[in-house]
Design a protein around this motif. Structure first.
Motif, PDB file in Angstrom:
ATOM      1  N   PHE A 132      -1.871  -5.739  -0.767  1.00 22.44           N
ATOM      2  CA  PHE A 132      -1.957  -5.093  -2.070  1.00 22.44           C
ATOM      3  C   PHE A 132      -2.226  -3.593  -1.917  1.00 22.44           C
ATOM      4  O   PHE A 132      -1.562  -2.746  -2.533  1.00 22.44           O
ATOM      5  CB  PHE A 132      -3.081  -5.772  -2.847  1.00 22.44           C
ATOM      6  CG  PHE A 132      -3.224  -5.330  -4.268  1.00 22.44           C
ATOM      7  CD1 PHE A 132      -2.133  -5.231  -5.103  1.00 22.44           C
ATOM      8  CD2 PHE A 132      -4.472  -5.039  -4.782  1.00 22.44           C
ATOM      9  CE1 PHE A 132      -2.285  -4.836  -6.419  1.00 22.44           C
ATOM     10  CE2 PHE A 132      -4.625  -4.652  -6.091  1.00 22.44           C
ATOM     11  CZ  PHE A 132      -3.529  -4.551  -6.906  1.00 22.44           C
ATOM     12  N   ALA A 133      -3.182  -3.268  -1.041  1.00 22.36           N
ATOM     13  CA  ALA A 133      -3.490  -1.849  -0.802  1.00 22.36           C
ATOM     14  C   ALA A 133      -2.284  -1.135  -0.189  1.00 22.36           C
ATOM     15  O   ALA A 133      -1.954   0.007  -0.562  1.00 22.36           O
ATOM     16  CB  ALA A 133      -4.700  -1.739   0.119  1.00 22.36           C
ATOM     17  N   LEU A 134      -1.614  -1.812   0.732  1.00 23.31           N
ATOM     18  CA  LEU A 134      -0.439  -1.200   1.384  1.00 23.31           C
ATOM     19  C   LEU A 134       0.700  -1.006   0.393  1.00 23.31           C
ATOM     20  O   LEU A 134       1.472  -0.051   0.502  1.00 23.31           O
ATOM     21  CB  LEU A 134       0.013  -2.066   2.559  1.00 23.31           C
ATOM     22  CG  LEU A 134      -0.952  -2.086   3.741  1.00 23.31           C
ATOM     23  CD1 LEU A 134      -0.551  -3.163   4.739  1.00 23.31           C
ATOM     24  CD2 LEU A 134      -0.991  -0.720   4.422  1.00 23.31           C
ATOM     25  N   LEU A 135       0.790  -1.909  -0.555  1.00 16.48           N
ATOM     26  CA  LEU A 135       1.810  -1.746  -1.597  1.00 16.48           C
ATOM     27  C   LEU A 135       1.594  -0.438  -2.344  1.00 16.48           C
ATOM     28  O   LEU A 135       2.543   0.315  -2.622  1.00 16.48           O
ATOM     29  CB  LEU A 135       1.743  -2.934  -2.550  1.00 16.48           C
ATOM     30  CG  LEU A 135       2.673  -2.907  -3.743  1.00 16.48           C
ATOM     31  CD1 LEU A 135       4.127  -2.997  -3.284  1.00 16.48           C
ATOM     32  CD2 LEU A 135       2.370  -4.065  -4.671  1.00 16.48           C
ATOM     33  N   PHE A 136       0.345  -0.126  -2.649  1.00 20.34           N
ATOM     34  CA  PHE A 136       0.064   1.138  -3.336  1.00 20.34           C
ATOM     35  C   PHE A 136       0.390   2.332  -2.445  1.00 20.34           C
ATOM     36  O   PHE A 136       0.915   3.339  -2.922  1.00 20.34           O
ATOM     37  CB  PHE A 136      -1.391   1.190  -3.800  1.00 20.34           C
ATOM     38  CG  PHE A 136      -1.655   0.377  -5.028  1.00 20.34           C
ATOM     39  CD1 PHE A 136      -0.977   0.639  -6.203  1.00 20.34           C
ATOM     40  CD2 PHE A 136      -2.545  -0.677  -5.013  1.00 20.34           C
ATOM     41  CE1 PHE A 136      -1.188  -0.124  -7.353  1.00 20.34           C
ATOM     42  CE2 PHE A 136      -2.763  -1.450  -6.145  1.00 20.34           C
ATOM     43  CZ  PHE A 136      -2.085  -1.170  -7.313  1.00 20.34           C
ATOM     44  N   LEU A 137       0.079   2.213  -1.154  1.00 18.93           N
ATOM     45  CA  LEU A 137       0.450   3.309  -0.249  1.00 18.93           C
ATOM     46  C   LEU A 137       1.966   3.437  -0.173  1.00 18.93           C
ATOM     47  O   LEU A 137       2.506   4.551  -0.086  1.00 18.93           O
ATOM     48  CB  LEU A 137      -0.141   3.070   1.143  1.00 18.93           C
ATOM     49  CG  LEU A 137      -1.651   3.249   1.278  1.00 18.93           C
ATOM     50  CD1 LEU A 137      -2.082   3.022   2.722  1.00 18.93           C
ATOM     51  CD2 LEU A 137      -2.084   4.643   0.818  1.00 18.93           C
ATOM     52  N   GLY A 138       2.650   2.306  -0.211  1.00 18.61           N
ATOM     53  CA  GLY A 138       4.113   2.336  -0.197  1.00 18.61           C
ATOM     54  C   GLY A 138       4.682   2.986  -1.443  1.00 18.61           C
ATOM     55  O   GLY A 138       5.701   3.691  -1.384  1.00 18.61           O
ATOM     56  N   LEU A 139       4.034   2.757  -2.578  1.00 15.67           N
ATOM     57  CA  LEU A 139       4.474   3.417  -3.814  1.00 15.67           C
ATOM     58  C   LEU A 139       4.150   4.908  -3.781  1.00 15.67           C
ATOM     59  O   LEU A 139       4.877   5.734  -4.358  1.00 15.67           O
ATOM     60  CB  LEU A 139       3.789   2.764  -5.025  1.00 15.67           C
ATOM     61  CG  LEU A 139       4.216   1.335  -5.363  1.00 15.67           C
ATOM     62  CD1 LEU A 139       3.279   0.722  -6.401  1.00 15.67           C
ATOM     63  CD2 LEU A 139       5.646   1.299  -5.884  1.00 15.67           C
ATOM     64  N   ALA A 140       3.043   5.258  -3.105  1.00 18.44           N
ATOM     65  CA  ALA A 140       2.634   6.666  -3.041  1.00 18.44           C
ATOM     66  C   ALA A 140       3.519   7.468  -2.094  1.00 18.44           C
ATOM     67  O   ALA A 140       3.798   8.649  -2.346  1.00 18.44           O
ATOM     68  CB  ALA A 140       1.172   6.758  -2.597  1.00 18.44           C
ATOM     69  N   ALA A 141       3.947   6.833  -1.008  1.00 23.29           N
ATOM     70  CA  ALA A 141       4.623   7.577   0.065  1.00 23.29           C
ATOM     71  C   ALA A 141       5.833   8.393  -0.409  1.00 23.29           C
ATOM     72  O   ALA A 141       5.956   9.584  -0.062  1.00 23.29           O
ATOM     73  CB  ALA A 141       5.019   6.615   1.187  1.00 23.29           C
ATOM     74  N   PRO A 142       6.739   7.817  -1.208  1.00 25.81           N
ATOM     75  CA  PRO A 142       7.900   8.633  -1.623  1.00 25.81           C
ATOM     76  C   PRO A 142       7.527   9.800  -2.537  1.00 25.81           C
ATOM     77  O   PRO A 142       8.338  10.710  -2.737  1.00 25.81           O
ATOM     78  CB  PRO A 142       8.783   7.629  -2.391  1.00 25.81           C
ATOM     79  CG  PRO A 142       8.264   6.288  -2.037  1.00 25.81           C
ATOM     80  CD  PRO A 142       6.825   6.451  -1.702  1.00 25.81           C
TER      81      PRO A 142
END
Lengths: 101, 223
Positions: B165-175
């Protein structure tokens, strides 16, 4: 009932933001307001992730949290900030540290 | 160029989005149940809100109360405003009900596809976007339904759902990190979150940290 109203309110807010210029064409926000709007999602996503991965009292083993965060950063660098690259590398790093113990 | 051809091209270009968004929808359904939301609430959110960002924020803030969730939703929704302005230019002089319908699924993925289609001279952008939106919407809703159905059969802690779940947010933040100043905002958000965890009530920690980081980001330059 409260959940229903909450979801409907979220839908109304979201649709309102999407329709505003399609219903009433005009000039979009500029300057500091635009930069705040541009950067709020980034700040919110990172804060949400940090609340789980790096805040000391989140309940997650700090080594696992930092491993996942480090893997995600490496994944972002390796995959041109791809959503799936970040998740994949972060999750791989988490599992490596979790399995090693 | 006929609208049917534009619609079919939208369907074709939207196919990868169906798969990707469907997978995220499954994750949303599973995590929503894990966060204590009812299955029908998760499904209704996907039908009505159609915003992965807002809906994952709903899951992340499920225990924080209504006001922080609506503040987060508003903050995330405001990024649609410039998209709405650009889409209004692309759609041009169309009937009001068409423009209102175009706004329904004004999301990052199909907005990006529509911009690319406009650059290559697509004949009917509304039809093209409708095709892409149809696949995105059906992928998101059916993925959520699948996640809700799977939810009871999955032990989230066994596979590290919290970290995913936390990584999903980082994945959304990255772009969203396109410039060095954006990276600074991300670092500020981490620092603000750590400080907020000590200073603010639990319900306001995440929103407070995000507002501080974005507020500093608002005075940073673009380049």
């Amino acid at each position: 009932m409260a959940d229903l109203l909450l979801v409907v309110a979220m839908g109304a807010i979201t649709y309102g933001s999407r329709v505003v210029f399609l219903a009433h064409p005009g000039a979009p926000p500029t300057g500091a307001a635009r930069r705040f709007l541009d950067r709020f999602p980034l700040a919110l996503f990172v804060a949400l992730a940090a609340s789980i991965l790096v805040v000391p009292d989140s309940g997650l083993d700090p080594r696992l949290g930092w491993a996942a965060a480090g893997g995600a950063v490496a994944g972002a660098a390796l995959t041109r900030r791809s959503l799936y690259g970040v998740i994949g590398c972060g999750f791989a790093a988490y599992w490596v540290v979790r399995l090693i113990g | 160029m006929p609208s049917g051809a534009s619609f079919r091209r939208g369907l074709r270009d939207g196919t990868p989005i169906f798969v990707a968004v469907g997978a995220l929808g499954i994750a949303f359904g599973v995590l929503a149940l894990e966060a204590g939301l009812a299955g029908w609430v998760a499904l209704l959110a996907s039908v009505v809100v159609v915003s992965g960002a807002a809906q994952f924020a709903l899951v992340g803030l499920a225990g924080a109360g209504v006001v922080p969730i609506l503040v987060a939703t508003t903050g995330l929704a405001l990024r649609h405003v410039p998209m709405s302005a650009r889409m209004a230019q692309l759609v041009g002089e169309r009937r009001r009900r068409v423009r209102l319908a175009v706004a329904w699924v004004l999301v990052d993925e199909t907005f990006g596809l529509t911009l690319a289609a406009a650059r290559r001279g697509e004949g009917d952008l509304v039809a093209y976007k409708a095709g892409a939106d149809l696949l995105l919407y059906s992928g998101w809703v059916s993925g959520t339904a699948t996640g809700v159905l799977l939810g009871d059969r999955v032990d989230p802690s066994a596979w590290g759902a919290e970290v995913f779940f936390a990584l999903l947010f980082l994945g959304l933040a990255a772009p969203l990190i396109r410039r060095w100043w954006d990276a600074l905002v991300a670092v500020l958000a981490v620092a603000a979150m750590i400080v907020a965890a000590d200073l603010l009530p639990a319900a306001w920690q995440i929103i407070g940290a995000a507002a501080v980081a974005a507020g500093i980001g608002a005075v940073l330059p673009d380049g």
